[in-house]
Design a protein around this motif. Structure first.
Motif, PDB file in Angstrom:
ATOM      1  N   GLY A 107       1.850   3.893   9.017  1.00  0.00           N
ATOM      2  CA  GLY A 107       0.520   3.896   9.621  1.00  0.00           C
ATOM      3  C   GLY A 107       0.452   4.777  10.849  1.00  0.00           C
ATOM      4  O   GLY A 107      -0.455   5.609  10.995  1.00  0.00           O
ATOM      5  N   GLU A 123      -5.636   0.379   5.139  1.00  0.00           N
ATOM      6  CA  GLU A 123      -6.490  -0.807   5.045  1.00  0.00           C
ATOM      7  C   GLU A 123      -7.209  -0.854   3.704  1.00  0.00           C
ATOM      8  O   GLU A 123      -7.421  -1.934   3.135  1.00  0.00           O
ATOM      9  CB  GLU A 123      -7.502  -0.823   6.198  1.00  0.00           C
ATOM     10  CG  GLU A 123      -6.870  -1.129   7.548  1.00  0.00           C
ATOM     11  CD  GLU A 123      -6.025  -2.404   7.523  1.00  0.00           C
ATOM     12  OE1 GLU A 123      -6.515  -3.432   7.007  1.00  0.00           O
ATOM     13  OE2 GLU A 123      -4.867  -2.355   7.987  1.00  0.00           O
ATOM     14  N   LYS A 182      -7.721   6.947  13.556  1.00  0.00           N
ATOM     15  CA  LYS A 182      -7.277   5.866  12.675  1.00  0.00           C
ATOM     16  C   LYS A 182      -7.578   6.253  11.240  1.00  0.00           C
ATOM     17  O   LYS A 182      -8.731   6.437  10.847  1.00  0.00           O
ATOM     18  CB  LYS A 182      -7.991   4.552  13.028  1.00  0.00           C
ATOM     19  CG  LYS A 182      -7.511   3.357  12.220  1.00  0.00           C
ATOM     20  CD  LYS A 182      -6.068   3.003  12.541  1.00  0.00           C
ATOM     21  CE  LYS A 182      -5.607   1.783  11.782  1.00  0.00           C
ATOM     22  NZ  LYS A 182      -4.154   1.500  12.000  1.00  0.00           N
ATOM     23  N   SER A 198     -15.071   0.517  -2.530  1.00  0.00           N
ATOM     24  CA  SER A 198     -14.823   0.919  -1.149  1.00  0.00           C
ATOM     25  C   SER A 198     -15.186   2.379  -0.907  1.00  0.00           C
ATOM     26  O   SER A 198     -15.378   2.798   0.234  1.00  0.00           O
ATOM     27  CB  SER A 198     -13.349   0.703  -0.795  1.00  0.00           C
ATOM     28  OG  SER A 198     -12.510   1.480  -1.643  1.00  0.00           O
ATOM     29  N   ARG A 216      -4.696  -2.154   1.351  1.00  0.00           N
ATOM     30  CA  ARG A 216      -4.481  -3.590   1.566  1.00  0.00           C
ATOM     31  C   ARG A 216      -5.581  -4.402   0.854  1.00  0.00           C
ATOM     32  O   ARG A 216      -5.290  -5.369   0.134  1.00  0.00           O
ATOM     33  CB  ARG A 216      -4.495  -3.892   3.066  1.00  0.00           C
ATOM     34  CG  ARG A 216      -4.097  -5.337   3.388  1.00  0.00           C
ATOM     35  CD  ARG A 216      -4.390  -5.665   4.851  1.00  0.00           C
ATOM     36  NE  ARG A 216      -3.751  -4.745   5.747  1.00  0.00           N
ATOM     37  CZ  ARG A 216      -2.484  -4.831   6.159  1.00  0.00           C
ATOM     38  NH1 ARG A 216      -1.732  -5.817   5.712  1.00  0.00           N
ATOM     39  NH2 ARG A 216      -1.994  -3.952   6.994  1.00  0.00           N
ATOM     40  N   GLU A 217      -6.819  -3.978   1.047  1.00  0.00           N
ATOM     41  CA  GLU A 217      -7.940  -4.674   0.418  1.00  0.00           C
ATOM     42  C   GLU A 217      -7.867  -4.574  -1.104  1.00  0.00           C
ATOM     43  O   GLU A 217      -8.155  -5.537  -1.823  1.00  0.00           O
ATOM     44  CB  GLU A 217      -9.268  -4.082   0.911  1.00  0.00           C
ATOM     45  CG  GLU A 217      -9.527  -4.312   2.397  1.00  0.00           C
ATOM     46  CD  GLU A 217     -10.748  -3.558   2.880  1.00  0.00           C
ATOM     47  OE1 GLU A 217     -11.459  -2.955   2.034  1.00  0.00           O
ATOM     48  OE2 GLU A 217     -10.979  -3.540   4.106  1.00  0.00           O
ATOM     49  N   GLU A 250       1.231   0.621   0.007  1.00  0.00           N
ATOM     50  CA  GLU A 250       1.318  -0.853   0.020  1.00  0.00           C
ATOM     51  C   GLU A 250       2.694  -1.321   0.486  1.00  0.00           C
ATOM     52  O   GLU A 250       2.825  -2.319   1.193  1.00  0.00           O
ATOM     53  CB  GLU A 250       1.014  -1.369  -1.393  1.00  0.00           C
ATOM     54  CG  GLU A 250       0.640  -2.839  -1.439  1.00  0.00           C
ATOM     55  CD  GLU A 250       1.831  -3.739  -1.701  1.00  0.00           C
ATOM     56  OE1 GLU A 250       1.732  -4.955  -1.447  1.00  0.00           O
ATOM     57  OE2 GLU A 250       2.866  -3.217  -2.177  1.00  0.00           O
ATOM     58  N   ASP A 276      -7.963   5.358   7.441  1.00  0.00           N
ATOM     59  CA  ASP A 276      -8.358   4.111   6.774  1.00  0.00           C
ATOM     60  C   ASP A 276      -7.553   3.814   5.516  1.00  0.00           C
ATOM     61  O   ASP A 276      -7.684   2.728   4.938  1.00  0.00           O
ATOM     62  CB  ASP A 276      -9.843   4.182   6.387  1.00  0.00           C
ATOM     63  CG  ASP A 276     -10.754   4.221   7.603  1.00  0.00           C
ATOM     64  OD1 ASP A 276     -10.370   3.642   8.641  1.00  0.00           O
ATOM     65  OD2 ASP A 276     -11.837   4.822   7.512  1.00  0.00           O
ATOM     66  N   LEU A 281       2.861  -1.133   4.480  1.00  0.00           N
ATOM     67  CA  LEU A 281       1.643  -1.541   5.183  1.00  0.00           C
ATOM     68  C   LEU A 281       1.892  -2.060   6.596  1.00  0.00           C
ATOM     69  O   LEU A 281       1.138  -1.745   7.522  1.00  0.00           O
ATOM     70  CB  LEU A 281       0.920  -2.631   4.374  1.00  0.00           C
ATOM     71  CG  LEU A 281       0.057  -2.166   3.203  1.00  0.00           C
ATOM     72  CD1 LEU A 281      -0.525  -3.371   2.481  1.00  0.00           C
ATOM     73  CD2 LEU A 281      -1.063  -1.257   3.705  1.00  0.00           C
ATOM     74  N   ASN A 282       2.923  -2.844   6.792  1.00  0.00           N
ATOM     75  CA  ASN A 282       3.042  -3.597   8.038  1.00  0.00           C
ATOM     76  C   ASN A 282       4.158  -3.096   8.953  1.00  0.00           C
ATOM     77  O   ASN A 282       4.715  -3.855   9.744  1.00  0.00           O
ATOM     78  CB  ASN A 282       3.277  -5.080   7.709  1.00  0.00           C
ATOM     79  CG  ASN A 282       2.128  -5.673   6.899  1.00  0.00           C
ATOM     80  OD1 ASN A 282       0.972  -5.536   7.286  1.00  0.00           O
ATOM     81  ND2 ASN A 282       2.443  -6.306   5.781  1.00  0.00           N
ATOM     82  N   GLU A 298      -5.084  -6.925  -2.405  1.00  0.00           N
ATOM     83  CA  GLU A 298      -5.502  -8.313  -2.235  1.00  0.00           C
ATOM     84  C   GLU A 298      -6.507  -8.706  -3.300  1.00  0.00           C
ATOM     85  O   GLU A 298      -6.472  -9.817  -3.846  1.00  0.00           O
ATOM     86  CB  GLU A 298      -6.065  -8.526  -0.828  1.00  0.00           C
ATOM     87  CG  GLU A 298      -5.007  -8.511   0.252  1.00  0.00           C
ATOM     88  CD  GLU A 298      -5.608  -8.648   1.648  1.00  0.00           C
ATOM     89  OE1 GLU A 298      -6.863  -8.618   1.753  1.00  0.00           O
ATOM     90  OE2 GLU A 298      -4.838  -8.788   2.619  1.00  0.00           O
TER      91      GLU A 298
END
Length: 444
Positions: free
Chosen positions: A405, A433, A428, A145, A436-437, A174, A430, A177-178, A440
């Motif tokens: 965030g 995200e 924003k 990334s 998150r990637e 992590e 990054d 994150l949400n 995952e």
């Protein structure tokens, strides 16, 4: 006709006199605004150290060299508290020693040099901003990334800091994150209140000041309403100081040392910030005239001590949290505060429309409340403690009310900082995200 004959000794004397006058003016007529004796300096001092620039021995040894230990004497505690991500111990690993051949990351002076004006950037950094490359040139091999990222972007807001990543490390990102922009419960910690130390609370008639002071009824009423009177601290407890081994003398002014007898942590952290660092260095108290930020001209010569914010005998912490700040600070960020939603929350708390801890003052962000090991909640009086890099503010302040965030996006926005967070972030970050990637991918 009278002839003037200039002999060598006359020329030397005249030149010496002129040079002496010019150098003396360096002490009385500043060569640039708010810079004490800057004509003597080899270059402009960084924003973090200009308050103590007239005391060379604060950083330099007797032979003029900069002592590395001087850096640690002031900054070691902060590095420890924020879990320095590049401590010296990290480079004791033999596999990492080779990295030090390119850039010696174990020494403060490798990256932070004073009096190097043109090259000095934020936080006193004096190395090229792509310095991360020296050790992390292969980062894209492990993190695809990052393939297209430039090495001068590592220090972008919300990405990486060399020392302080307490709100940026992967597991923490992590975990949060949400989160929503605004948390359901938005409250800051309550300060611990002092318990009575005497047999009873004191009233106006109990005051033990000299007779001439007892005629000021307003002063006595103010004192009687304070926490000091509530816990049994009488006038002489603050105003009577030791003159010699056998006698004491009354002083109208109350010193920092006197306050520190009961407010040790507050006094200590005050001297660690820019408001009090001159006192810690044995210099006269700071005045707003010495600041590099814009200040109100009428406050130029106000001496910054405990009484500058906790004025008179009322010691009103609500006044100290906002009005005391704005009586001096006149920069765009400070002027915008009273037009912000934070200030609306603050006024609603003051009027009782919102519960205690729901308002946001200047002190809420810049002098946050902290719980000690004993559980007591005290105010951090070092107003620089979480200021740079400002991601340090995420955990100590912002996340009491906001998701991570939203917090990082806000702290990364120069426009929001200037308008005192009066609007929502348009930038924003990054980092979340990317994390998150990353997680995952690891779970697959």
């Amino acid at each position: 006709m009278l002839r003037l004959i200039f002999k060598p000794w006359m020329i030397w004397t005249t030149a010496t006199l002129v040079a002496s006058i010019v150098l003396a003016m360096g002490l009385s007529v500043e060569s640039e605004p708010n810079e004490f004796g800057s004509v003597y300096l080899p270059g402009r001092t960084t924003n973090g150290h200009h308050q103590i620039q007239e005391k060379c021995s604060a950083c330099h040894s007797s032979n003029g060299d900069v002592n590395e230990q001087s850096c640690l004497d002031c900054h070691q505690q902060a590095l420890s508290e924020f879990k320095d991500t590049h401590p010296k111990a990290k480079f004791k690993d033999p596999t990492r020693l080779v990295l030090l051949e390119s850039i010696d990351a174990t020494k403060c002076l490798t990256c932070h040099r004073e009096h190097d004006g043109p090259r000095t950037r934020e936080m006193g950094l004096t190395v090229p901003e792509d310095f991360c490359w020296h050790c992390h040139k292969d980062v894209a091999n492990d993190r695809p990334s990052h393939t297209d990222f430039k090495f001068n972007s590592c220090l972008n807001a919300g990405c990486h800091n060399f020392h302080d990543n307490s709100a940026l490390y992967e597991n923490f990102l992590e975990k949060h994150l949400n989160e929503p922009a605004n948390l359901v419960e938005q409250l800051v910690q309550h300060r611990s209140q002092a318990e009575p130390s005497g047999p009873k609370s004191l009233k106006s008639e109990d005051a033990d000041a000299p007779a001439e002071k007892l005629s000021d009824n307003q002063l006595l009423r103010d004192w009687a309403e304070t926490a000091h009177a509530h816990v049994g601290v009488n006038c002489q407890g603050c105003h009577l100081t030791q003159k010699d081994d056998e006698s004491k003398v009354w002083n109208d002014a109350v010193t920092l040392e006197t306050c520190a007898q009961c407010h040790k942590s507050e006094a200590m952290t005050f001297t660690e910030g820019k408001h009090g660092m001159r006192v810690a260095a044995g210099l006269p108290e700071m005045t707003p005239s010495l600041a590099r930020l814009p200040m109100h001209s009428e406050a130029s010569h106000r001496q910054l001590n405990c009484s500058a914010c906790h004025v008179g005998h009322r010691f009103d912490t609500r006044y100290a949290a906002v009005e005391a700040c704005l009586q001096c600070h006149n920069d765009e960020h400070s002027r915008a505060f009273k037009n912000s939603s934070h200030f609306e929350l603050w006024t609603s708390e003051l009027t009782g429309d919102l519960p205690p801890g729901s308002g946001v003052s200047c002190a809420t962000c810049h002098m946050p409340r902290q719980a000690s090991a004993s559980g007591a909640v005290r105010v951090m009086h070092n107003q620089n403690w979480n200021l740079q890099p400002n991601e340090k503010m995420a955990r100590s302040v912002c996340m009491d009310c906001h998701g991570l965030g939203f917090t990082l996006d806000s702290l990364a926005s120069e426009a929001l900082i200037e308008n005192c967070f009066s609007t929502t972030p348009e930038t924003k970050v990054d980092s979340l995200e990317l994390v998150r990637e990353w997680f995952e991918k690891k779970r697959k």
